[in-house]
Design a protein around this motif. Structure first.
Motif, mmCIF file in Angstrom:
data_model
loop_
_atom_site.group_PDB
_atom_site.id
_atom_site.type_symbol
_atom_site.label_atom_id
_atom_site.label_comp_id
_atom_site.label_asym_id
_atom_site.label_seq_id
_atom_site.Cartn_x
_atom_site.Cartn_y
_atom_site.Cartn_z
ATOM 1 N N MET A 1 3.672 -3.021 -6.366
ATOM 2 C CA MET A 1 2.522 -2.421 -6.261
ATOM 3 C C MET A 1 1.468 -3.430 -7.006
ATOM 4 O O MET A 1 1.804 -3.906 -7.883
ATOM 5 C CB MET A 1 2.598 -1.123 -6.952
ATOM 6 C CG MET A 1 1.381 -0.322 -7.391
ATOM 7 S SD MET A 1 1.431 1.073 -8.418
ATOM 8 C CE MET A 1 2.684 2.085 -7.849
ATOM 9 N N LYS A 6 -1.589 0.127 -9.976
ATOM 10 C CA LYS A 6 -1.015 0.505 -11.055
ATOM 11 C C LYS A 6 -2.002 1.090 -12.348
ATOM 12 O O LYS A 6 -1.800 2.045 -12.730
ATOM 13 C CB LYS A 6 -0.333 -0.777 -11.871
ATOM 14 C CG LYS A 6 1.045 -1.290 -11.159
ATOM 15 C CD LYS A 6 1.484 -2.368 -11.984
ATOM 16 C CE LYS A 6 2.841 -2.922 -11.382
ATOM 17 N NZ LYS A 6 3.587 -3.809 -12.125
ATOM 18 N N ARG A 9 -2.698 4.873 -11.093
ATOM 19 C CA ARG A 9 -1.558 5.733 -11.334
ATOM 20 C C ARG A 9 -1.563 5.934 -12.825
ATOM 21 O O ARG A 9 -1.248 7.173 -13.298
ATOM 22 C CB ARG A 9 -0.503 5.148 -10.639
ATOM 23 C CG ARG A 9 -0.268 5.187 -9.041
ATOM 24 C CD ARG A 9 1.003 4.617 -8.761
ATOM 25 N NE ARG A 9 0.812 4.360 -7.203
ATOM 26 C CZ ARG A 9 1.059 5.202 -6.446
ATOM 27 N NH1 ARG A 9 1.818 6.461 -6.997
ATOM 28 N NH2 ARG A 9 1.081 5.258 -4.973
ATOM 29 N N TRP A 291 13.064 0.464 -12.562
ATOM 30 C CA TRP A 291 13.427 1.633 -12.626
ATOM 31 C C TRP A 291 13.038 2.522 -14.201
ATOM 32 O O TRP A 291 12.478 1.452 -14.948
ATOM 33 C CB TRP A 291 14.960 2.010 -13.151
ATOM 34 C CG TRP A 291 15.710 1.597 -11.840
ATOM 35 C CD1 TRP A 291 16.002 0.373 -11.361
ATOM 36 C CD2 TRP A 291 16.424 2.370 -10.933
ATOM 37 N NE1 TRP A 291 16.835 0.437 -10.068
ATOM 38 C CE2 TRP A 291 16.950 1.687 -9.953
ATOM 39 C CE3 TRP A 291 16.510 3.807 -10.864
ATOM 40 C CZ2 TRP A 291 17.956 2.394 -8.976
ATOM 41 C CZ3 TRP A 291 17.362 4.527 -10.129
ATOM 42 C CH2 TRP A 291 18.038 3.852 -9.079
ATOM 43 N N SER A 322 12.322 7.546 -12.156
ATOM 44 C CA SER A 322 11.539 6.971 -10.819
ATOM 45 C C SER A 322 12.229 5.516 -10.708
ATOM 46 O O SER A 322 12.720 4.928 -11.513
ATOM 47 C CB SER A 322 10.186 6.788 -11.438
ATOM 48 O OG SER A 322 9.747 5.869 -12.625
ATOM 49 N N TRP A 323 11.791 5.165 -9.306
ATOM 50 C CA TRP A 323 12.459 4.030 -9.005
ATOM 51 C C TRP A 323 11.666 3.468 -7.954
ATOM 52 O O TRP A 323 11.097 4.264 -7.025
ATOM 53 C CB TRP A 323 13.758 4.088 -8.111
ATOM 54 C CG TRP A 323 14.506 2.863 -7.604
ATOM 55 C CD1 TRP A 323 14.408 1.747 -8.012
ATOM 56 C CD2 TRP A 323 15.239 2.967 -6.381
ATOM 57 N NE1 TRP A 323 15.346 1.050 -7.116
ATOM 58 C CE2 TRP A 323 15.755 1.828 -6.147
ATOM 59 C CE3 TRP A 323 15.593 3.880 -5.351
ATOM 60 C CZ2 TRP A 323 16.448 1.456 -5.083
ATOM 61 C CZ3 TRP A 323 16.621 3.697 -4.567
ATOM 62 C CH2 TRP A 323 16.898 2.102 -4.342
ATOM 63 N N GLU A 324 11.154 2.067 -8.099
ATOM 64 C CA GLU A 324 10.247 1.444 -7.123
ATOM 65 C C GLU A 324 11.068 0.302 -6.608
ATOM 66 O O GLU A 324 11.131 -0.681 -7.447
ATOM 67 C CB GLU A 324 8.951 1.306 -7.737
ATOM 68 C CG GLU A 324 7.979 0.575 -6.893
ATOM 69 C CD GLU A 324 6.596 0.164 -7.435
ATOM 70 O OE1 GLU A 324 5.857 -0.750 -7.113
ATOM 71 O OE2 GLU A 324 6.525 0.786 -8.710
ATOM 72 N N TRP A 328 8.786 0.985 -1.317
ATOM 73 C CA TRP A 328 9.248 2.482 -1.388
ATOM 74 C C TRP A 328 9.084 2.816 -2.967
ATOM 75 O O TRP A 328 9.337 1.910 -3.739
ATOM 76 C CB TRP A 328 10.646 2.499 -0.827
ATOM 77 C CG TRP A 328 11.024 2.470 0.530
ATOM 78 C CD1 TRP A 328 11.158 1.355 1.240
ATOM 79 C CD2 TRP A 328 10.844 3.431 1.276
ATOM 80 N NE1 TRP A 328 11.436 1.686 2.376
ATOM 81 C CE2 TRP A 328 11.170 2.759 2.641
ATOM 82 C CE3 TRP A 328 10.661 4.858 1.061
ATOM 83 C CZ2 TRP A 328 11.132 3.908 3.657
ATOM 84 C CZ3 TRP A 328 10.592 5.786 2.389
ATOM 85 C CH2 TRP A 328 10.808 5.003 3.570
ATOM 86 N N GLU A 329 8.889 3.933 -3.057
ATOM 87 C CA GLU A 329 8.752 4.606 -4.392
ATOM 88 C C GLU A 329 9.561 6.027 -4.406
ATOM 89 O O GLU A 329 9.376 6.819 -3.428
ATOM 90 C CB GLU A 329 7.231 4.897 -4.947
ATOM 91 C CG GLU A 329 6.393 3.824 -5.306
ATOM 92 C CD GLU A 329 5.244 4.155 -5.828
ATOM 93 O OE1 GLU A 329 5.275 4.966 -6.831
ATOM 94 O OE2 GLU A 329 4.267 3.426 -5.382
ATOM 95 N N ARG A 331 10.917 9.503 -6.907
ATOM 96 C CA ARG A 331 10.553 10.005 -8.281
ATOM 97 C C ARG A 331 11.183 11.355 -8.145
ATOM 98 O O ARG A 331 11.265 12.202 -7.378
ATOM 99 C CB ARG A 331 9.317 10.202 -8.421
ATOM 100 C CG ARG A 331 8.754 10.850 -9.936
ATOM 101 C CD ARG A 331 7.288 11.113 -10.137
ATOM 102 N NE ARG A 331 7.023 11.638 -11.240
ATOM 103 C CZ ARG A 331 6.593 11.143 -12.628
ATOM 104 N NH1 ARG A 331 6.315 9.909 -12.228
ATOM 105 N NH2 ARG A 331 6.219 11.909 -13.286
ATOM 106 N N ARG A 369 4.524 2.751 1.221
ATOM 107 C CA ARG A 369 3.227 1.973 1.223
ATOM 108 C C ARG A 369 3.299 1.239 2.676
ATOM 109 O O ARG A 369 4.041 0.337 2.644
ATOM 110 C CB ARG A 369 3.036 0.971 0.073
ATOM 111 C CG ARG A 369 2.784 1.767 -1.242
ATOM 112 C CD ARG A 369 2.308 0.936 -2.484
ATOM 113 N NE ARG A 369 3.470 -0.096 -2.858
ATOM 114 C CZ ARG A 369 4.564 0.003 -3.392
ATOM 115 N NH1 ARG A 369 4.789 1.077 -3.809
ATOM 116 N NH2 ARG A 369 5.255 -1.024 -3.534
ATOM 117 N N GLU A 375 -0.450 4.950 2.554
ATOM 118 C CA GLU A 375 0.980 5.550 2.143
ATOM 119 C C GLU A 375 1.182 6.830 2.820
ATOM 120 O O GLU A 375 0.291 7.602 2.967
ATOM 121 C CB GLU A 375 0.334 5.797 0.370
ATOM 122 C CG GLU A 375 1.896 6.321 -0.144
ATOM 123 C CD GLU A 375 1.447 6.289 -1.557
ATOM 124 O OE1 GLU A 375 1.980 5.434 -2.518
ATOM 125 O OE2 GLU A 375 1.125 7.558 -1.785
#
Length: 407
Positions: A1, A6, A9, A291, A322-324, A328-329, A331, A369, A375
């Motif tokens: 991201m 960032k 968010r 993570w 949450s995992w990015e 991909w994201e 949650r 994204r 998105e």
């Protein structure tokens, strides 16, 4: 991201309202790591000949990150969804498909001379297809914050926020009998806070605020004086622990006190004393993506200062994972709260059971994204409320799929 994403968010998380489905996230740490801060300071200190050799997008970002520079961001999104129980009905659920539009905006001034400025706007409209409970739901939320850091370990902040919302709301917890209604609600809060960083990764935070909530259709209007304090320990970038306590004095405009049997007493005004104790833990790691896991537990006491008819204790547990990875994201949010009334009972007989309620919530979000501006996102959420009262338990599930564009 990217960094601007960032920032956006982070701002939206800090703006959490905590009212009627607006997610509260006032414990969010809105700071970058020391390594990130050092890197940006080194990049901004590059001599002109080296700075000119940087990629165009990085040079633009560095210019925007200079002290006193403003960051602005605007995201619009559209989605289609399906909701199983719009009216939270325990007997005959009314399902409906819906369309949703949302706008999220952020304006943030980079710290300069010890001062920071942030403004956030969040609005959403949802239209239901042929549902007898409600045709549409809207909400608007705004927040502004001014921060001042006169000395590196010490930060002060003044905040103001307000919201307007119409939504089918379950008021059972607050008024002592099950009431679900399509209501319009408006409210605001203004407060001040401070944070002091200590040695060994410790910090202390404290806030004091005043709130006002007005309802249309029920006599729930009230004001509140809120005080909170928290001790935080972050010995490493991957671990944060916190324990806190807060108390609220809530005074109603119209509602009267009640006898132990629930009969309203004339010429009285209801007031609550509320005590909240909370502990939290946050873990971060970067194996196979980024993570983050946050776990919270709290205990809440509500006392009416009169007969005790509205007295209850609430225990709440919630967790967010949450995992990015790449674009991909993912949650996952889970929450459960158990409410036990101290005096109210259900049923008949010499020893009727005490009134109890258990609420469980799950939410799963997935986002991809696409390019620099688009998105695609999906969401599944479920709310379940169990009560030992007759015809008071219900379930509501929502499915959502949409896309967002960031300007």
């Amino acid at each position: 991201m990217n960094l601007i994403g960032k920032l956006f968010r982070i701002g939206l998380a800090v703006a959490g309202c905590g009212q009627f489905g607006l997610r509260a996230a006032d414990d969010t740490d809105a700071s970058f790591s020391d390594a990130d801060a050092d890197l940006w300071e080194e990049l901004q200190a590059l001599p002109p000949e080296l700075a000119d050799a940087l990629p165009d997008d990085l040079r633009v970002l560095l210019e925007e990150m200079k002290p006193g520079a403003w960051q602005t961001l605007l995201t619009t999104s559209a989605a289609l969804g399906y909701r199983e129980n719009v009216g939270l009905n325990p007997v005959v659920p009314e399902a409906a498909s819906f369309g949703q539009l949302r706008i999220e905006a952020l304006a943030m001034r980079q710290p300069a001379g010890g001062w920071e400025w942030t403004a956030i706007l969040d609005g959403q409209a949802r239209w239901y297809d042929d549902n007898p409970v409600t045709d549409d739901e809207h909400f608007w939320f705004g927040r502004g914050e001014v921060g001042w850091t006169p000395w590196a370990p010490l930060r002060f902040a003044l905040t103001a926020q307000g919201f307007w919302q119409d939504q089918v709301i379950d008021l059972t917890e607050s008024i002592g009998v099950r009431t679900v209604a399509d209501l319009q609600v408006a409210g605001g809060e203004a407060g001040a806070g401070m944070r002091l960083s200590l040695w060994g990764g410790f910090s202390v935070e404290g806030t004091a605020s005043f709130s006002r909530i007005d309802y249309r259709g029920v006599a729930e209007d009230h004001v509140g004086w809120i005080r909170k304090g928290e001790l935080v320990w972050s010995p490493a970038a991957w671990l944060t622990l916190g324990v806190g306590m807060g108390d609220t004095e809530r005074d109603y405009d119209f509602r009267g006190e009640a006898t132990k049997g629930g009969r309203v007493i004339a010429d009285t005004i209801l007031a609550y004393d509320q005590l909240n104790e909370q502990a939290r833990m946050t873990l971060k790691w970067d194996k196979a993506g980024d993570w983050e896991l946050e776990v919270k537990g709290s205990r809440f006491e509500n006392r009416d200062g009169a007969s005790g008819f509205y007295d209850y204790d609430r225990e709440r547990w919630d967790a967010t994972l949450s995992w990015e990875i790449a674009r991909w994201e993912f949650r996952v949010d889970w929450e459960q709260q158990d409410i036990a009334y101290l005096w109210q009972t259900v049923g008949a007989g010499l020893t009727p059971a005490g009134r109890q309620q258990v609420d469980k919530t799950w939410e799963v979000d997935v986002a991809y994204r696409w390019g620099n501006h688009w998105e695609i996102f999906g969401q599944f959420s479920t709310d379940r409320s169990f009560s030992n009262e007759v015809d008071s338990s219900y379930q509501d599930r929502t499915f959502l799929l949409g896309s967002a564009f960031t300007f």
